[in-house]
Design a protein around this motif. Structure first.
Motif, short mmCIF file in Angstrom:
data_model
loop_
_atom_site.label_atom_id
_atom_site.label_comp_id
_atom_site.label_asym_id
_atom_site.label_seq_id
_atom_site.Cartn_x
_atom_site.Cartn_y
_atom_site.Cartn_z
N ARG A 654 0.84 -1.21 0.00
CA ARG A 654 0.00 0.00 0.00
C ARG A 654 0.87 1.25 0.00
O ARG A 654 0.61 2.22 -0.73
CB ARG A 654 -0.92 0.00 1.22
N LEU A 657 2.56 1.83 -3.36
CA LEU A 657 1.61 2.35 -4.35
C LEU A 657 1.39 3.85 -4.15
O LEU A 657 1.31 4.61 -5.12
CB LEU A 657 0.28 1.59 -4.25
N LYS A 692 -2.01 -4.51 -5.09
CA LYS A 692 -1.46 -3.15 -4.90
C LYS A 692 -0.01 -3.09 -5.40
O LYS A 692 0.38 -2.12 -6.06
CB LYS A 692 -1.49 -2.78 -3.42
#
Length: 929
Positions: A654, A657, A692
């Motif tokens: 996460r 990203l 992700k």
């Protein structure tokens, strides 16, 4: 009726095979076999299935199918040849050569068979030559290593390195094994010298790697108990090498359980499942052995985490997990309930309890029904009660420590244990103890309990005052920092909801400031500073805390240094804090109508903090990048520890990203090793985490040179994650970015295009060519245009009975200029390499002439050039098509284009007219032009 159905299915299978749909062909042949085919038809169908398996690189199944065909028809030369191909790939050259000799005897003039026989004979000779040359080397190496006179010499070191290198090749490993190698390696282990033990263990890794029979023979010679006991030695390098060897042995045995046995392997391995259980049983025994090093205990837990739970919920068999729970749950709980300081009977490290928690969590998650879960709860509760009752204060501390371990792992079991009579009361009481070690155990239990929603309300009412009191009055930093984390957990109970503040205004900022102060204090031990990160992981839900944290360069550097330290249990807290700072958790804007409705019904409506708006988040990301967040995260990903769980991997994915969201930041991420770190995250972890990470890879592949971002062989590893983003459960943006990234890769080399084809991406890309969304449709067409440079894709367009060519022709006449450019480019390239497609263009649509004319008349030079090349290819392919084109307005357009100033368009138009003159369809003008 049956015979005609079998024949039709076989033909369908053959067509699918020609089109490259090997799975579809396999299904058709299987269906035909189920319709009661004749023995002759069965032989043909089995050999066709063998061909499919060869294409799919499943050589064991290819061998099985070819054998079935030969059993039906012993003179089936195609089946014999296919079996020889499969056997060659499986490394069984002696058997492959027998099949090829039979093929040559049946068809003496077949040059393919003769060439294959020559090749395989050469391979066998090379192998024999290699084996004979290594005979003397192996003997010499062992003589040097076992010579007491050579102690510590450079000669001995070189011999050990050569032995390890030799064992990495299968032929070398086999040679060592057959030269009484395992017994000689046992003698090296018996010396007790770390360097010799390392050489022996690493050589054994090569011998056992992917080889079930050698693994079982090695265990038989060395003894399972002996191999496992090497985990517990004090030397960390030897313990890690033993851990690697056991992992390799587990992989070989598990593969044996999965596949079953035939031939030589079956004769040697009676029951790999039994060997597997013996190994696991010894690992469980090692957990509670006195004298075993803490590192060795951690390595044993790591192995159990990797090999016991099922890899996929789709696998219905969780019997190994149930067996481990029955045989070893108490032993795992014993490690989880042990304390590092002061040392108890069992030596443990700072990571031992976390590893035990992860193993317990994995075992609990692997259970399939309520009855299995109830048994787990009962065993845990009985163990805790056995310590809590009748063992005095020491027993109570042990029980509370075990409850903490459960709360960090399978929290359902931890919550139930907290509800046992007297446990919570003892925790509260011991928080007031004057002894530091007793306070530590109690406060930690309180902290872990505060993180669970079920207990938070009870602790908010009863524990806040206690934690505040401990924080203010305790003289010991180790107690104060833990009490602070408890307050941090309770203060962040509202998460990112700005309206749900637990404490007074400014309280969370004060707590965060104290956490940062402790984090930066190098005088404190790493284990204590870890708790400061735990506190920040909770407090950074508050946007004011995030803003102050990213401004504190010293705190960020201290955080990143801690993430690279030996204290592995800090990883999840670091990742959580970074997710909060980058706002990379999932957030959906609430529907305004639903918000109004909720307000009208007097329901609570979550509010976003003003400093969590995109502009603030972007600024925080820039500051984290400047502080070196990528290099810290890269080190975290490299961690070989059970603490790097799937959930932790997801958090890191996460953050990555979020870091690559802005195009200008991607160069920084690549330069600091972000591309390399993303690959393992995209291939392992939770589904969300892998998606992700794959999306982050796609963003990097789109905007940077993939060959520089993923150098060497790494570029081929990117393909699979990108293809996974094409699945329908991914968002439209993820689909689009994957298509763009694959377009870039497909334009680099044929090997990359082959990798994309192997991952079965073509059918999915074709599906997106029909999408309503114009950007998805365009990206898919561009990707297909680049893939069309591969022979296999050209074959798909040339195959009859599909609309692939029609779609490209129609898209060449669309309003979207970028889509037209991609489709016309694909058409120009395909008609160049496959002239047969030129004659089919007039058949696919009645508007083909209008589309070509529109391309030639386009104001865009690129479209004009593509149109001119398509027309030139069609003219050169057939006089008949050239005649049709010259009778239309195309002649006039080409004449005008040919008179323009020198350009690729002019040259193509001139070449078209020249070919038409050659055919006698038109005459040159008076000036000879």
């Amino acid at each position: 009726m049956t015979a005609s159905s079998v024949e039709q299915l076989r033909k369908d299978g053959n067509e699918l095979f020609k089109c490259g749909d090997y799975e579809g062909a396999l299904t058709a042949y299987t269906q035909a076999l189920g319709l009661g085919a004749t023995p002759q038809d069965q032989a043909i169908l089995h050999r066709n299935r063998a061909a499919c398996h060869l294409k799919l690189e499943d050589y064991e199944k290819a061998e099985t199918e070819a054998t079935k065909a030969i059993e039906k028809d012993g003179g089936d030369v195609k089946a014999l040849y296919r079996r020889s191909q499969a056997l060659e790939k499986l490394g069984r050259l002696d058997q492959a050569v027998l099949d090829l000799q039979r093929c040559v005897s049946l068809e003496p003039k077949n040059k393919v068979f003769q060439e294959a026989l020559r090749n395989i004979a050469g391979q066998i000779q090379e192998k024999v030559r290699y084996m004979s040359s290594t005979d003397a080397k192996v003997e010499q190496m062992f003589q040097i290593l076992l010579d007491p006179q050579e102690k510590g010499t450079e000669k001995k070191q070189k011999a050990s390195q050569n032995l390890v290198v030799l064992a990495r090749e299968d032929a070398g490993a086999e040679k060592i094994f057959r030269s009484n190698g395992v017994q000689l390696l046992q003698r090296l282990l018996d010396t007790g010298e770390p360097d010799l033990m390392l050489a022996a263990l690493r050589t054994l890794v090569g011998i056992c790697s992917e080889h079930q029979s050698r693994t079982v023979a090695t265990l038989s010679v060395l003894g399972t108990r002996r191999v496992v006991s090497m985990l517990g030695v004090q030397n960390q390098a030897v313990s890690l090498a033993a851990c690697h060897l056991l992992q390799v042995m587990f992989d070989a045995l598990k593969e044996g359980v999965k596949k079953g046995f035939r031939g030589k392997e079956g004769a040697i391995i009676v029951d790999p499942a039994r060997e597997l259980k013996v190994l696991i049983s010894n690992l469980l025994e090692l957990l509670t052995e006195v004298g075993v090093s803490g590192q060795g205990r951690d390595n044993a837990l790591t192995l159990l985490i990797k090999v016991v739970p099922r890899k996929s919920p789709k696998d219905p068999n969780n019997s190994l997990t149930l067996w481990v729970i029955d045989q070893g749950l108490k032993k795992i709980l014993e490690v989880g309930g042990s304390v590092q300081d002061p040392p108890g009977e069992l030596t443990v490290t700072a990571n031992s309890r976390m590893s035990a928690s992860i193993l317990l969590s994995k075992l609990f998650d692997d259970l399939k029904c309520d009855a299995e879960r109830e048994n787990f709860h009962r065993l845990c509760e009985n163990y805790i009660k056995s310590w809590f009752e009748g063992h005095g204060l020491a027993g109570k501390l042990r029980a509370i420590q075990t409850v903490s371990c459960l709360l960090q792992g399978p929290c359902d079991a931890g919550n139930r244990a907290l509800e046992l009579n007297g446990v919570m009361e003892s925790v509260i009481a011991l928080c007031a103890s004057e002894k530091e070690e007793e306070q530590l155990v109690a406060v930690e239990a309180l902290i872990h309990a505060a993180g669970k929603a079920k207990r938070a309300s009870f602790i908010t009412a009863n524990g806040v005052s206690l934690l505040k009191d401990l924080y203010k009055r305790s003289e010991k930093d180790s107690i104060r920092i833990r009490a602070l984390v408890g307050l941090c957990k309770l203060g962040s109970a509202g998460g990112t909801d700005f309206s749900m503040k637990q404490f007074a205004e400014g309280s969370t900022l004060k707590l965060a400031k104290q956490c940062r102060k402790w984090l930066c204090n190098d005088q404190m031990d790493v284990g204590t500073r870890r708790w400061a990160v735990e506190g920040l992981a909770y407090l950074t839900f508050d946007a004011d805390v995030k803003e102050e944290f990213v401004e504190d360069a010293a705190a960020l550097k201290a955080l990143f240094r801690l993430s690279k330290s030996e204290e592995r249990s800090v990883l999840f807290a670091v990742a959580s804090a970074l997710v909060n700072c980058t706002n990379s958790y999932d957030y959906e804007e609430p529907d305004p109508k639903m918000v109004e409705l909720a307000k009208y019904a007097k329901q609570h409506v979550p509010e976003q903090h003003p400093k969590d708006k995109p502009s603030f988040v972007r600024a925080r990301v820039k500051k984290l990048l400047a502080a070196g967040v990528v290099s810290a995260m890269t080190c975290m990903v490299k961690t070989e520890s059970p603490v790097l769980t799937s959930s932790c991997r997801e958090l890191l994915s996460r953050v990555f990203l979020a870091l690559v969201e802005e195009v200008e930041d991607r160069g920084t991420v690549v330069a600091q090793g972000g591309g390399k770190a993303l690959l393992p995250l995209a291939l392992e972890g939770t589904d969300v985490g892998q998606t992700k990470a794959a999306q982050a890879l796609a963003k990097l592949t789109i905007t940077s040179n993939p060959e520089m971002t993923f150098p060497g062989e790494r570029i081929y590893e990117v393909v699979r994650p990108l293809v996974s983003l094409l699945h329908l459960n991914c968002s439209g943006l993820q689909n689009f970015e994957a298509l763009m990234a694959l377009t870039n890769l497909a334009g680099i080399s044929e090997r990359l295009r082959q990798k994309i084809l192997k991952e079965k991406a073509v059918p999915m890309i074709e599906g997106y060519m029909f999408e309503e969304h114009e950007m998805l449709r365009r990206a898919a067409t561009e990707c297909m245009c680049n893939l069309a440079m591969s022979k296999e894709v050209q074959d798909l367009f040339e195959a009859t009975g599909n609309d692939r060519l029609k779609l490209l022709v129609l898209y060449s006449g669309e309003d979207d200029e970028l889509l037209r450019r991609a489709a016309a480019g694909g058409l120009a390239m395909l008609t160049s390499v496959r002239p047969s497609l030129c004659s089919r263009i007039p058949q696919v649509t009645t508007h083909w002439l209008e589309i070509l004319q529109a391309l030639l008349l386009s104001p865009s030079q690129e479209l004009q050039h593509r149109g001119a090349v398509v027309v030139l290819n069609m003219v050169e392919a057939s006089r008949e098509i050239a005649s049709t084109l010259m009778e239309s307005e195309v002649l006039e357009i080409l004449s005008v284009l040919a008179k323009d100033k020198e350009s690729p368009v002019t040259r193509a138009a001139t070449a078209c007219l020249g070919k038409a003159v050659e055919y006698g369809l038109i005459k040159p003008s008076q000036d000879g032009k």
